[in-house]
Design an enzyme around this catalytic site. Structure first.
Site, PDB file in Angstrom:
ATOM      1  N   LYS A 160       7.879 -31.761  34.050  1.00  0.00           N
ATOM      2  CA  LYS A 160       7.432 -30.917  33.035  1.00  0.00           C
ATOM      3  C   LYS A 160       6.519 -31.761  32.021  1.00  0.00           C
ATOM      4  O   LYS A 160       5.265 -31.340  31.644  1.00  0.00           O
ATOM      5  CB  LYS A 160       8.064 -29.613  32.585  1.00  0.00           C
ATOM      6  CG  LYS A 160       8.574 -28.717  33.544  1.00  0.00           C
ATOM      7  CD  LYS A 160       9.327 -27.658  33.262  1.00  0.00           C
ATOM      8  CE  LYS A 160      10.795 -28.204  32.892  1.00  0.00           C
ATOM      9  NZ  LYS A 160      11.896 -27.301  32.637  1.00  0.00           N
ATOM     10  N   SER A 175      14.008 -32.443  36.230  1.00  0.00           N
ATOM     11  CA  SER A 175      13.098 -31.170  35.521  1.00  0.00           C
ATOM     12  C   SER A 175      12.314 -31.141  34.404  1.00  0.00           C
ATOM     13  O   SER A 175      11.590 -30.800  34.211  1.00  0.00           O
ATOM     14  CB  SER A 175      14.429 -29.988  35.519  1.00  0.00           C
ATOM     15  OG  SER A 175      14.005 -29.086  34.620  1.00  0.00           O
ATOM     16  N   ARG A 180      19.033 -23.183  40.912  1.00  0.00           N
ATOM     17  CA  ARG A 180      20.347 -24.153  40.259  1.00  0.00           C
ATOM     18  C   ARG A 180      21.014 -23.037  39.251  1.00  0.00           C
ATOM     19  O   ARG A 180      22.067 -23.048  39.410  1.00  0.00           O
ATOM     20  CB  ARG A 180      19.804 -25.234  39.261  1.00  0.00           C
ATOM     21  CG  ARG A 180      19.050 -26.301  40.382  1.00  0.00           C
ATOM     22  CD  ARG A 180      18.346 -27.286  39.479  1.00  0.00           C
ATOM     23  NE  ARG A 180      18.914 -27.856  38.554  1.00  0.00           N
ATOM     24  CZ  ARG A 180      18.417 -28.305  37.135  1.00  0.00           C
ATOM     25  NH1 ARG A 180      17.128 -28.269  37.129  1.00  0.00           N
ATOM     26  NH2 ARG A 180      19.170 -28.896  36.237  1.00  0.00           N
ATOM     27  N   HIS A 234      10.429 -32.382  23.062  1.00  0.00           N
ATOM     28  CA  HIS A 234      11.438 -31.377  24.012  1.00  0.00           C
ATOM     29  C   HIS A 234      12.780 -31.761  23.491  1.00  0.00           C
ATOM     30  O   HIS A 234      13.113 -32.782  23.335  1.00  0.00           O
ATOM     31  CB  HIS A 234      11.216 -31.804  25.390  1.00  0.00           C
ATOM     32  CG  HIS A 234      11.959 -31.196  26.379  1.00  0.00           C
ATOM     33  ND1 HIS A 234      11.669 -29.956  26.839  1.00  0.00           N
ATOM     34  CD2 HIS A 234      13.139 -31.187  26.858  1.00  0.00           C
ATOM     35  CE1 HIS A 234      12.277 -29.112  27.576  1.00  0.00           C
ATOM     36  NE2 HIS A 234      13.335 -30.053  27.676  1.00  0.00           N
ATOM     37  N   ASP A 238       9.458 -26.672  39.694  1.00  0.00           N
ATOM     38  CA  ASP A 238      10.669 -26.567  38.964  1.00  0.00           C
ATOM     39  C   ASP A 238      11.085 -25.114  38.484  1.00  0.00           C
ATOM     40  O   ASP A 238      12.308 -24.807  38.499  1.00  0.00           O
ATOM     41  CB  ASP A 238      10.534 -27.211  37.537  1.00  0.00           C
ATOM     42  CG  ASP A 238      11.614 -27.092  36.472  1.00  0.00           C
ATOM     43  OD1 ASP A 238      12.619 -27.685  36.853  1.00  0.00           O
ATOM     44  OD2 ASP A 238      11.761 -26.328  35.434  1.00  0.00           O
TER      45      ASP A 238
HETATM   46  N1  URA Z   1      15.955 -28.091  30.610  1.00  0.00           N
HETATM   47  C1  URA Z   1      15.072 -28.157  31.484  1.00  0.00           C
HETATM   48  O1  URA Z   1      13.995 -27.954  31.353  1.00  0.00           O
HETATM   49  N2  URA Z   1      15.616 -28.415  32.868  1.00  0.00           N
HETATM   50  C2  URA Z   1      17.061 -28.456  32.929  1.00  0.00           C
HETATM   51  O2  URA Z   1      17.422 -28.754  33.954  1.00  0.00           O
HETATM   52  C3  URA Z   1      17.927 -28.434  32.101  1.00  0.00           C
HETATM   53  C4  URA Z   1      17.207 -28.378  30.700  1.00  0.00           C
END
Ligand code: URA
Length: 433
Positions: free
Chosen positions: A186, A182, A167, A81, A160
Site C-alpha cells: 500500500k 500488506s 486474514r 504509517h 490487500d
Molecule cells: N496493517 C496493515 O495494513 N496490514 C496488516 O497486515 C497489519 C497492519
C-alpha cells in the site's frame, strides 16, 4: 496449480515468483476461491516466507491495482504509517508538522479494526469532513496546501483488501511476511518518495516483543529501500495507550492540544521524534537536533495547528471544532472510574483499554460495523503515577448505557496496581534504516 502451491508451502518450501504472481493475480480476479487462499495463508503463517518471497509478494500485491503518480507535486513527498495501536493519533499531529515545514504529505489512511483505531474514523468525527477523495483532488490539495489525508481508493492494492478481510476471518493476520507485504504494497502504491514507519511493540500491538517488532521493522525497511524509496522505521512501545484519549473525537481533541504544545508527554515525545526523523529523511534538516529545534518552532508559532485547520477546511470539515474542540461530538453518558486502592499504577495494558473503548461504541468487531465517533475513554493517570483509593483514574463516554458495566470491567482488567513506583520504561525503542 493452486493445490501444488498450497502443498509446497505447507511443506515449508519457498514459492517461486511465478507461483506468487499466479496466486495474487487469480485471487484478486476472483478465480481462486477463499478456501484455497485461506489454506495458503495459514501455511504462510506457520511456515513463513523468505525475504525474496516477501519482496515478490509485496510487488505482486502493489501492482494488483493502480499505483499513484505524485510527480506533479514538487519536492520530496512523504508518507507515514503506523502498524496500529491504542490511542495512536500521531498522524493527525506529525503530518501537519511536516507539511508546515514545507514537506508535501499525501497520506492514505485506513479505518480502525478490533482494539486498534484508524485515522479516517478520527477525522470523520469532525463534522462534514470528507476522506473519500479522487486521486486528482488529493494531488490538487497537496499542491495547494501541502497536506491531504484521505481514504485509500478502491482500485489501489485490491489484493490487500480481499486478503486482509480473509486474514481477519481466518486468524492469519499476525504473520510477519503477510503484515510486511500488506503494509508495504500500500505504501509503495501510494507513490511517496519517503516512507516513515512507526512499528508498534507491546501487548496492544501485533508485535508483542522487541525481537518481533525489530524483525518486522528491518523487513519493512528492506522492502522500501529495495524499491528505491527512502524508508525508516521507528520502533515504539505500545504497552500502554499512547496519550490519554482513546476514541475518535476525543483523539482529535487531544491532537489539537498536542499541536498547540500542550499535549501529554508521551504523545508529544513520539510525535516530535517522528517529525524530526521525517525532516532529516527528506533533507530538510541535517541533524536530528536541528530538526527537533525546527519542530518545536513550528509548534510554538502555531504553524502546525494552522496546517491542520487548512486541511480540515479543504476537505469540507468544520474548522470551528478545531478552534474549539469542545464543539467536537461527545457521547451523552459519562462514567468515572476510580482507583480501587492506594499506591502506584504499575501497568495499563493497551489491548484491554482498546477493547473497552470498542465496547463503548468507539471501535468495530467486524470491518463494516457502524461506530460511535463520540464514544471512548480518557485516562486521568498513566502508568507510573501515584494514586489514592477512590481517586479518579479514567472517564468512560458512551451513548449506549448498557455497555458501561462490561466496558468498565474490561478497562479495570487492564490495570496493575502496586505499592512501589515502577521503573520508567522507554517509549521509543529504536530506529531502523
Ligand atoms: N496493517 C496493515 O495494513 N496490514 C496488516 O497486515 C497489519 C497492519
Amino acid at each position: 496449480m493452486m493445490l501444488n502451491i498450497i502443498r509446497k508451502k505447507r511443506e515449508g518450501k519457498p514459492l517461486t515468483t511465478e507461483e506468487i504472481h499466479y496466486f495474487i493475480d487469480n485471487y484478486t480476479r476472483g478465480s481462486i476461491p477463499d478456501y484455497q487462499a485461506a489454506a495458503l495463508l495459514m501455511a504462510i503463517c506457520i511456515r513463513g516466507m523468505n525475504k525474496t518471497e516477501v519482496l515478490t509478494l509485496t510487488r505482486a500485491m502493489m501492482y494488483s491495482g493502480i499505483t499513484l503518480n505524485l510527480s506533479a507535486i514538487k519536492g520530496t513527498k512523504l508518507d507515514k504509517h503506523s502498524t496500529g495501536g491504542v490511542g495512536d493519533k500521531t498522524t493527525l499531529i506529525v503530518a501537519p508538522i511536516l507539511a508546515a515545514a514545507g514537506i508535501p504529505v499525501a497520506k492514505l489512511s485506513g479505518r480502525g479494526l478490533g482494539h486498534t483505531g484508524g485515522t479516517l474514523d478520527k477525522l470523520e468525527s469532525i463534522s462534514g469532513l470528507r476522506v473519500e477523495m479522487l486521486v486528482d483532488e488529493i494531488i490538487r490539495q497537496v499542491k495547494a496546501i501541502g497536506l491531504a489525508i484521505a481514504s485509500q481508493t478502491a482500485d489501489l492494492v485490491p489484493a490487500d483488501k480481499k486478503l486482509y478481510a480473509l486474514r481477519d476471518a481466518t486468524a492469519t493476520v499476525d504473520s510477519r511476511a503477510l503484515i510486511a507485504a500488506s503494509i508495504m504494497s500500500k505504501k509503495l502504491a501510494a507513490g511517496a518518495d519517503v516512507i516513515l514507519l512507526d512499528v508498534k511493540c507491546g501487548n496492544g500491538a501485533f508485535m508483542k516483543t522487541r525481537k518481533e517488532a525489530f524483525s518486522l521493522a528491518r523487513l519493512l525497511v528492506e522492502i522500501g529501500n529495495s524499491m528505491e524509496r527512502k524508508t525508516v522505521a521507528i520502533v515504539s512501545s505500545m504497552e500502554q495507550p499512547l496519550g490519554t484519549a482513546i476514541g475518535n473525537s476525543l483523539e482529535v481533541a487531544e491532537a489539537v492540544k498536542t499541536l498547540s504544545g500542550q499535549g501529554p508527554a508521551d504523545l508529544t515525545e513520539l510525535c516530535y521524534y517522528l517529525a524530526a526523523t521525517g525532516m532529516v529523511l527528506c533533507g530538510h534538516a541535517r541533524t536530528e537536533t536541528a530538526a527537533m529545534r525546527e519542530v518545536k518552532k513550528i509548534i510554538a508559532t502555531g504553524r502546525a495547528l494552522n496546517k491542520l485547520k487548512l486541511m480540515v477546511q479543504a476537505q469540507g470539515g468544520n474548522v470551528d471544532q478545531i478552534n474549539n474542540p469542545k464543539q467536537l461530538p461527545l457521547a451523552r453518558v459519562t462514567e468515572i472510574i476510580t482507583s480501587p486502592q492506594d499506591g502506584y499504577i504499575v501497568r495499563i495494558k493497551a489491548e484491554p483499554v482498546g477493547q473497552a473503548a470498542m465496547l463503548l461504541g468507539a471501535g468495530r468487531h467486524k470491518k463494516d460495523d457502524p461506530i460511535d465517533l463520540s464514544a471512548g475513554i480518557v485516562l486521568h493517570k498513566k502508568a507510573g503515577e501515584k494514586v489514592k483509593r477512590g481517586e479518579k483514574i479514567a472517564s468512560l463516554f458512551t451513548n449506549d448505557i448498557d455497555t458501561l458495566e462490561v466496558a468498565e470491567k474490561k478497562l479495570l482488567s487492564a490495570y496493575t496496581f502496586g505499592k512501589r513506583k515502577p521503573a520508567a520504561t522507554p517509549l521509543i525503542l529504536g530506529k531502523v534504516q
